[in-house]
Scaffold this motif. Structure first.
Motif, PDB file in Angstrom:
ATOM      1  N   SER A 103       0.828  -1.213   0.000  1.00 25.66           N
ATOM      2  CA  SER A 103       0.000   0.000   0.000  1.00 25.66           C
ATOM      3  C   SER A 103       0.857   1.255   0.000  1.00 25.66           C
ATOM      4  O   SER A 103       0.573   2.218  -0.735  1.00 25.66           O
ATOM      5  N   VAL A 104       1.898   1.267   0.819  1.00 22.97           N
ATOM      6  CA  VAL A 104       2.786   2.427   0.863  1.00 22.97           C
ATOM      7  C   VAL A 104       3.488   2.604  -0.476  1.00 22.97           C
ATOM      8  O   VAL A 104       3.624   3.724  -0.991  1.00 22.97           O
ATOM      9  N   ASN A 109       4.264   5.292  -5.901  1.00 21.59           N
ATOM     10  CA  ASN A 109       4.688   4.687  -7.167  1.00 21.59           C
ATOM     11  C   ASN A 109       6.082   4.063  -7.057  1.00 21.59           C
ATOM     12  O   ASN A 109       6.970   4.318  -7.876  1.00 21.59           O
ATOM     13  N   ALA A 110       6.241   3.241  -6.033  1.00 19.71           N
ATOM     14  CA  ALA A 110       7.500   2.541  -5.812  1.00 19.71           C
ATOM     15  C   ALA A 110       7.245   1.041  -5.817  1.00 19.71           C
ATOM     16  O   ALA A 110       6.122   0.573  -6.024  1.00 19.71           O
ATOM     17  N   HIS A 111       8.302   0.263  -5.589  1.00 19.64           N
ATOM     18  CA  HIS A 111       8.178  -1.176  -5.421  1.00 19.64           C
ATOM     19  C   HIS A 111       8.179  -1.505  -3.932  1.00 19.64           C
ATOM     20  O   HIS A 111       8.869  -0.841  -3.145  1.00 19.64           O
ATOM     21  N   GLN A 241       9.067   8.078  -9.157  1.00 23.76           N
ATOM     22  CA  GLN A 241       9.605   7.924 -10.508  1.00 23.76           C
ATOM     23  C   GLN A 241       9.691   9.281 -11.203  1.00 23.76           C
ATOM     24  O   GLN A 241      10.653   9.571 -11.913  1.00 23.76           O
ATOM     25  N   GLU A 242       8.699  10.103 -10.995  1.00 23.62           N
ATOM     26  CA  GLU A 242       8.715  11.446 -11.583  1.00 23.62           C
ATOM     27  C   GLU A 242       9.733  12.341 -10.889  1.00 23.62           C
ATOM     28  O   GLU A 242      10.451  13.102 -11.537  1.00 23.62           O
ATOM     29  N   ILE A 243       9.807  12.232  -9.572  1.00 22.92           N
ATOM     30  CA  ILE A 243      10.727  13.083  -8.807  1.00 22.92           C
ATOM     31  C   ILE A 243      12.172  12.638  -8.980  1.00 22.92           C
ATOM     32  O   ILE A 243      13.089  13.455  -8.924  1.00 22.92           O
ATOM     33  N   ALA A 261       4.452   7.865  15.776  1.00 28.96           N
ATOM     34  CA  ALA A 261       5.576   6.955  16.036  1.00 28.96           C
ATOM     35  C   ALA A 261       5.716   5.860  14.983  1.00 28.96           C
ATOM     36  O   ALA A 261       6.140   4.751  15.292  1.00 28.96           O
ATOM     37  N   VAL A 262       5.364   6.179  13.742  1.00 31.90           N
ATOM     38  CA  VAL A 262       5.640   5.261  12.637  1.00 31.90           C
ATOM     39  C   VAL A 262       5.739   6.094  11.361  1.00 31.90           C
ATOM     40  O   VAL A 262       5.069   7.110  11.209  1.00 31.90           O
ATOM     41  N   GLY A 263       6.604   5.671  10.490  1.00 35.68           N
ATOM     42  CA  GLY A 263       6.783   6.317   9.194  1.00 35.68           C
ATOM     43  C   GLY A 263       7.412   5.317   8.255  1.00 35.68           C
ATOM     44  O   GLY A 263       7.438   4.117   8.534  1.00 35.68           O
ATOM     45  N   PHE A 264       7.930   5.809   7.134  1.00 39.47           N
ATOM     46  CA  PHE A 264       8.567   4.870   6.215  1.00 39.47           C
ATOM     47  C   PHE A 264       9.731   5.539   5.488  1.00 39.47           C
ATOM     48  O   PHE A 264       9.835   6.768   5.406  1.00 39.47           O
ATOM     49  N   LEU A 265      10.597   4.681   4.986  1.00 42.68           N
ATOM     50  CA  LEU A 265      11.776   5.085   4.229  1.00 42.68           C
ATOM     51  C   LEU A 265      11.702   4.420   2.863  1.00 42.68           C
ATOM     52  O   LEU A 265      11.520   3.198   2.772  1.00 42.68           O
ATOM     53  N   TYR A 266      11.822   5.215   1.810  1.00 39.85           N
ATOM     54  CA  TYR A 266      11.947   4.686   0.458  1.00 39.85           C
ATOM     55  C   TYR A 266      13.397   4.818   0.036  1.00 39.85           C
ATOM     56  O   TYR A 266      14.007   5.888   0.160  1.00 39.85           O
ATOM     57  N   VAL A 267      13.985   3.730  -0.448  1.00 44.17           N
ATOM     58  CA  VAL A 267      15.327   3.739  -1.022  1.00 44.17           C
ATOM     59  C   VAL A 267      15.237   3.053  -2.371  1.00 44.17           C
ATOM     60  O   VAL A 267      14.859   1.873  -2.452  1.00 44.17           O
TER      61      VAL A 267
END
Length: 510
Positions: A103-104, A109-111, A241-243, A261-267
């Motif tokens: 979902s995240v 628009n990531a994997h 993908q656009e950014i 107290a929760v978040g996410f990291l995209y790499v």
């Protein structure tokens, strides 16, 4: 043809294909994202948000009111943990937890394998910064609006690794100057630029930085690019993908409407090979394969540690799905409309200055009132059941250095707010200022808070004892002490501590 919006974020074109009453249904998701939210949809979103019955919440840039679905999912998970065991519950919900990554990833628009769960956006950024292969003399470029939680770690890296942090100036209208960024990268006689760090939307201002334009420059020069999107994810469309960013960090609690107290990291998968492994790993981020060796996970989950607040992760997943069901593009259109209306009305209030800049402005509205410190304005609005926030200069010193009198008041509407809620802010402020600004009530109107018994020890000056309201069904009067220890009235030197007793029923008491 006829255009019909049959679901919150679904648009269908009904095209006649011959024969009376025959139509061909075409689903157009991109066009659906441009349709504003209808009033009946806003009402449904408000029905999904119990908190709107209690307050006018215009502090969504701090933490939004969550949809009931988020709270319900988290409570159900916690109750199951308490009933059957935390490890056992986690194993049972393994598929649901995995779905959070999906979902995240869909939201930006990531994997899914490019997503890691984090305790916060700040921790996510710190983890990523710690993996950049800096060498002495490297340069880091950032914008004028950087938040202290990002800029202080950059100063630490500068001190430890011998790198230089350079601030790229803004355009006169606001927002980082892309041409100045290009010039800084190509400056002759200077060491190479190792990293670009950008805050997409600052917490104290309505400006939206041109993240995609900065990404194009970063790609052109093959420079790592980290984006802090904690204020933009959930508020506006964010497409990695656009950014073209290598790293993106975000929180759940803000415009995404998830828990704290929760978040996410995209790499990005391409960035993983350019970054060092995390400074410290555990059995979640790496496999211990022999006595003297380990193997780092090949994806972004190498940044995770084993212990997580699983209920909060579940809540994040529900919030992400909820945002997708609303339609982020449609939410963005409404947020901009409400924020624009608020700015327009606030500018009519004598002595009030709106400080937002930028060719593109978001749902964060910052303002000051001449002669009224921002905390006083915040207290006044709170007394009328309106939640706003105060951003102090130290949170974004480079951009707010000229506002040392106390910072700015920040109001941040979301799609579930109404036009009348936005208008009442300007109305109340105008009436208050015209009346000379009387002191606000000490507490906002809300259900009575229950006193909390603190630890016994040296106590500050205490309020007088008072009688508490009787709960429903109580037959005796109740007495409450402010803070222990304190002798009850008429019993000096006894050392007794008075506490509240709440009668839950005629046969049960706490």
């Amino acid at each position: 043809f006829f255009v019909g919006c049959l679901h919150r974020s679904l648009l269908f074109l009904l095209l006649p294909v011959g024969g009376q009453g025959c139509f061909f249904v075409v689903y157009c998701s991109r066009m659906a994202e441009t349709i504003p939210l209808f009033l009946n949809e806003v009402e449904k979103l408000r029905e999904d948000t119990p908190g709107v019955q209690n307050v006018v919440h215009l502090n969504n840039a701090g933490a939004s009111l969550p949809p009931a679905a988020v709270t319900k999912a988290m409570l159900a998970y916690l109750e199951e943990e308490a009933s059957f065991g935390p490890y056992e519950t986690q194993r049972k919900h393994a598929d649901e937890i995995t779905a959070v990554y999906n979902s995240v990833a869909s939201l930006i628009n990531a994997h899914p394998f490019e997503i890691a769960m984090m305790p916060s956006s700040t921790v996510a950024m710190q983890q990523a910064l710690g993996c950049v292969p800096f060498t002495a003399g490297d340069r880091v470029l950032c914008s004028m609006v950087e938040y202290h939680a990002n800029y202080i770690p950059l100063l630490q890296i500068a001190k430890r690794a011998g790198v230089t942090v350079e601030v790229v100036p803004d355009e006169p209208s606001g927002g980082i100057s892309v041409s100045a960024l290009e010039k800084a990268i190509q400056a002759s006689g200077k060491p190479p630029v190792r990293l670009i760090v950008l805050t997409h939307v600052p917490s104290h201002s309505g400006v939206v930085n041109p993240a995609a334009a900065v990404g194009a420059v970063a790609r052109k020069h093959n420079i790592l690019y980290f984006l802090d999107a904690c204020q933009s994810v959930g508020q506006m469309p964010v497409d990695v993908q656009e950014i073209q960013c290598d790293v993106l960090t975000a929180s759940a609690r803000k415009f995404l409407r998830g828990p704290r107290a929760v978040g996410f990291l995209y790499v990005s998968s391409s960035a993983l090979s350019r970054l060092n492994e995390p400074q410290f790993l555990d059995g979640k981020g790496a496999d211990w394969v022999s006595r003297d060796s380990y193997q780092v996970l090949p994806d972004a989950r190498r940044f995770e540690t084993w212990e997580q607040n699983v209920a909060a992760v579940i809540g994040l997943g529900v919030a992400a799905k909820y945002a997708l069901s609303v339609g982020v593009g449609r939410a963005w259109a409404r947020v901009q409309t409400l924020a624009g209306m608020l700015r327009q009305e606030l500018r009519k209030v004598p002595g009030l200055t709106v400080h937002d800049r930028g060719s593109v402005q978001c749902g964060i509205v910052s303002f000051t009132v001449e002669g009224f410190p921002p905390p006083l304005v915040q207290s006044f609005l709170a007394a009328h059941g309106i939640n706003v926030n105060v951003n102090r200069p130290a949170t974004a010193l480079m951009d707010m250095g000229g506002l040392r009198s106390g910072g700015v008041v920040r109001a941040s509407p979301h799609y579930y707010n109404t036009e009348s809620e936005v208008l009442v802010v300007a109305q109340k402020l105008s009436e208050w200022i015209s009346a000379g600004g009387p002191a606000p009530a000490s507490h906002p109107p809300q259900r009575p808070r229950e006193p909390v018994l603190t630890a016994v020890g040296p106590a500050p000056p205490l309020p007088e004892f008072y009688s508490a309201p009787r709960p429903s069904g109580a037959t005796n009067s109740l007495v409450v002490a402010g803070q222990p220890p304190r002798d009850p009235p008429g019993e000096p030197g006894t050392g007794k501590v008075m506490i509240k007793i709440r009668l839950l029923s005629s046969a049960e008491e706490h």
